[in-house]
Write a protein that holds these residues in place. Structure first.
Motif, PDB file in Angstrom:
ATOM      1  N   UNK A  40      71.142  42.342  12.712  1.00 14.26           N
ATOM      2  CA  UNK A  40      72.264  41.621  13.317  1.00 14.26           C
ATOM      3  C   UNK A  40      73.385  41.464  12.292  1.00 14.26           C
ATOM      4  N   UNK A  41      74.566  41.905  12.659  1.00 13.84           N
ATOM      5  CA  UNK A  41      75.742  41.819  11.780  1.00 13.84           C
ATOM      6  C   UNK A  41      76.505  40.546  12.121  1.00 13.84           C
ATOM      7  N   UNK A  42      76.188  39.448  11.413  1.00 12.98           N
ATOM      8  CA  UNK A  42      76.785  38.150  11.741  1.00 12.98           C
ATOM      9  C   UNK A  42      78.288  38.116  11.507  1.00 12.98           C
ATOM     10  N   UNK A  43      78.757  38.882  10.534  1.00 11.72           N
ATOM     11  CA  UNK A  43      80.166  38.807  10.150  1.00 11.72           C
ATOM     12  C   UNK A  43      81.086  39.447  11.179  1.00 11.72           C
ATOM     13  N   UNK A  44      80.571  40.373  11.967  1.00  9.35           N
ATOM     14  CA  UNK A  44      81.430  41.132  12.879  1.00  9.35           C
ATOM     15  C   UNK A  44      81.043  40.980  14.345  1.00  9.35           C
ATOM     16  N   UNK A  45      80.207  39.974  14.647  1.00 11.79           N
ATOM     17  CA  UNK A  45      79.810  39.735  16.031  1.00 11.79           C
ATOM     18  C   UNK A  45      79.916  38.238  16.350  1.00 11.79           C
ATOM     19  N   UNK A  46      79.866  37.921  17.626  1.00 12.42           N
ATOM     20  CA  UNK A  46      79.844  36.532  18.071  1.00 12.42           C
ATOM     21  C   UNK A  46      79.115  36.454  19.404  1.00 12.42           C
ATOM     22  N   UNK A  47      78.817  35.235  19.825  1.00  6.17           N
ATOM     23  CA  UNK A  47      78.171  35.006  21.113  1.00  6.17           C
ATOM     24  C   UNK A  47      79.016  34.077  21.965  1.00  6.17           C
ATOM     25  N   UNK A  48      78.746  34.084  23.258  1.00  8.45           N
ATOM     26  CA  UNK A  48      79.455  33.225  24.210  1.00  8.45           C
ATOM     27  C   UNK A  48      78.476  32.312  24.924  1.00  8.45           C
ATOM     28  N   UNK A  93      90.531  34.799  20.824  1.00  9.26           N
ATOM     29  CA  UNK A  93      90.224  34.107  19.575  1.00  9.26           C
ATOM     30  C   UNK A  93      89.460  34.936  18.544  1.00  9.26           C
ATOM     31  N   UNK A  94      88.664  35.913  18.957  1.00  5.36           N
ATOM     32  CA  UNK A  94      87.707  36.526  18.043  1.00  5.36           C
ATOM     33  C   UNK A  94      88.152  37.850  17.444  1.00  5.36           C
ATOM     34  N   UNK A  95      89.372  38.254  17.703  1.00  8.73           N
ATOM     35  CA  UNK A  95      89.901  39.455  17.046  1.00  8.73           C
ATOM     36  C   UNK A  95      89.071  40.687  17.330  1.00  8.73           C
ATOM     37  N   UNK A  96      88.641  41.376  16.264  1.00 12.55           N
ATOM     38  CA  UNK A  96      87.900  42.623  16.406  1.00 12.55           C
ATOM     39  C   UNK A  96      86.389  42.430  16.448  1.00 12.55           C
ATOM     40  N   UNK A 314      79.528  31.110  17.783  1.00 12.82           N
ATOM     41  CA  UNK A 314      79.368  31.006  19.219  1.00 12.82           C
ATOM     42  C   UNK A 314      80.577  30.274  19.786  1.00 12.82           C
ATOM     43  N   UNK A 315      81.246  30.910  20.739  1.00 10.55           N
ATOM     44  CA  UNK A 315      82.321  30.250  21.482  1.00 10.55           C
ATOM     45  C   UNK A 315      81.704  29.608  22.711  1.00 10.55           C
ATOM     46  N   UNK A 316      81.900  28.286  22.858  1.00 11.63           N
ATOM     47  CA  UNK A 316      81.335  27.567  23.995  1.00 11.63           C
ATOM     48  C   UNK A 316      82.458  27.080  24.892  1.00 11.63           C
ATOM     49  N   UNK A 317      82.303  27.354  26.178  1.00  8.85           N
ATOM     50  CA  UNK A 317      83.326  26.983  27.155  1.00  8.85           C
ATOM     51  C   UNK A 317      82.677  26.252  28.316  1.00  8.85           C
ATOM     52  N   UNK A 318      83.488  25.420  29.001  1.00  6.10           N
ATOM     53  CA  UNK A 318      82.991  24.736  30.171  1.00  6.10           C
ATOM     54  C   UNK A 318      82.311  23.419  29.855  1.00  6.10           C
ATOM     55  N   UNK A 319      81.788  22.770  30.882  1.00 11.30           N
ATOM     56  CA  UNK A 319      81.150  21.468  30.748  1.00 11.30           C
ATOM     57  C   UNK A 319      79.979  21.508  29.790  1.00 11.30           C
ATOM     58  N   UNK A 320      79.954  20.601  28.821  1.00  9.42           N
ATOM     59  CA  UNK A 320      78.877  20.570  27.839  1.00  9.42           C
ATOM     60  C   UNK A 320      79.026  21.552  26.709  1.00  9.42           C
TER      61      UNK A 320
END
Length: 321
Positions: A40-48, A93-96, A314-320
């Motif tokens: 897992x490449x933490x520097x170049x990935x993200x989660x939603x 927000x997360x660019x590339x 991790x980008x978190x959106x919505x309620x909670x």
């Protein structure tokens, strides 16, 4: 840190006075996590994460951002309007960085109608590049919210993992915790999931629920194993301050009985070919125990590891969120 399992166990026992059993569990979980995370490449990935704060009813143990659909049903479309705007704004927000995992929780996302799910998933697909996503998870935790139409919508949008969460397979305990469905409904919902095809399934269980016993929990574990879920998460009841169990001082099983439940689950799941791959504790857990995620070989949920170990953005959106 590169320590052997034996060294790690000794460290946990000597430094933190952890029992032999729990030290061994921690070491095994760490080894299994390391196998999953090695590429897992933490520097170049993200989660939603997207939160849907609605449920058919509110469970007695729950203090999440969740509200009964019967009260808020007329506001769901307005909520989705706002959520879609948030998704559009967040997509810049997360660019590339590439999207690694996606998780839709709540609440219960499948309280949304098939049309509402289609709208939400369409916006997510338009705003985020899903081409490199390793897993796309949607909680369908309440069987009374699952339909073939909703499952077809989720599959059409690439969802490949759902949670069908019984918590218990005892109708009496389900009634005590405020669930408006039966164990038979869980089996029917899982049948719909399998008929749709293309989903890995997680099933959550809770040890220590009101009205449950060690014998009853053993029966739940056996019934869930017979259903063949790829993931089974064994939670310990958390006595959350805002939950009805805590507010109303509802009687619950003691620490000794909860310990027996967890011991049985660990032994039985291991024997059935499941391995523990993530572990965490919360405040106010019954008996001071833990939550453990178990998975069949190659079927772990990466998002669960990322969020519990705080290893990736991790980008978190919505309620909670």
């Amino acid at each position: 840190s590169g320590a052997s399992r034996v060294d790690a166990i000794h460290y946990l026992k000597d430094t933190y006075l952890v029992s032999d059993e729990k030290a061994s569990l921690c070491a095994i979980v760490a080894e299994n996590e390391a196998k999953v995370l090695k590429d897992v490449d933490y520097d170049h990935t993200f989660s939603l994460y997207v939160g849907i704060p609605f449920c058919p009813s509110i469970c007695a143990y729950c203090s999440f951002s969740s509200y009964p659909l019967s009260v808020w049903e007329k506001q769901v479309d307005n909520y989705l309007d706002a959520l879609c705007k948030e998704i559009e704004a967040a997509s810049t927000m997360m660019g590339n960085k590439k999207l690694l995992t996606f998780y839709m929780g709540g609440g219960t996302p499948t309280t949304l109608s098939a049309e509402q799910l289609d709208r939400l998933c369409s916006v997510l697909g338009d705003e985020f590049d899903l081409s490199a996503v390793r897993e796309y998870t949607v909680e369908a935790g309440r069987p009374d919210t699952i339909s073939a139409a909703k499952l077809r919508v989720l599959r059409a949008h690439g969802v490949d993992r759902v949670s069908v969460n019984p918590q218990t397979m005892s109708d009496r305990v389900l009634e005590l915790i405020g669930r408006r469905h039966t164990a038979a409904d869980i089996e029917h919902a899982l049948q719909l999931v399998r008929e749709t095809g293309g989903f890995d399934v997680n099933m959550d269980l809770i040890a220590g629920l009101p009205g449950d016993s060690a014998e009853g929990f053993r029966d739940t574990v056996e019934k869930v194993l017979a259903l063949g879920a790829e993931n089974i998460t064994v939670h310990t009841l958390s006595l959350k301050k805002g939950s009805r169990i805590t507010l109303e001082e509802v009687p619950i099983p003691g620490a000794g009985e909860v310990s027996a439940m967890l011991d049985f689950a660990g032994d039985r799941l291991s024997a059935a070919g499941y391995a523990p791959y993530y572990l965490y504790r919360q405040k106010f857990m019954s008996g001071g125990f833990e939550n453990v995620g178990w998975a069949k070989d190659g079927r772990v949920n990466l998002y669960n590891i990322c969020i519990m170990e705080e290893l990736c953005s991790i980008i978190a959106m919505g309620g909670g969120g």
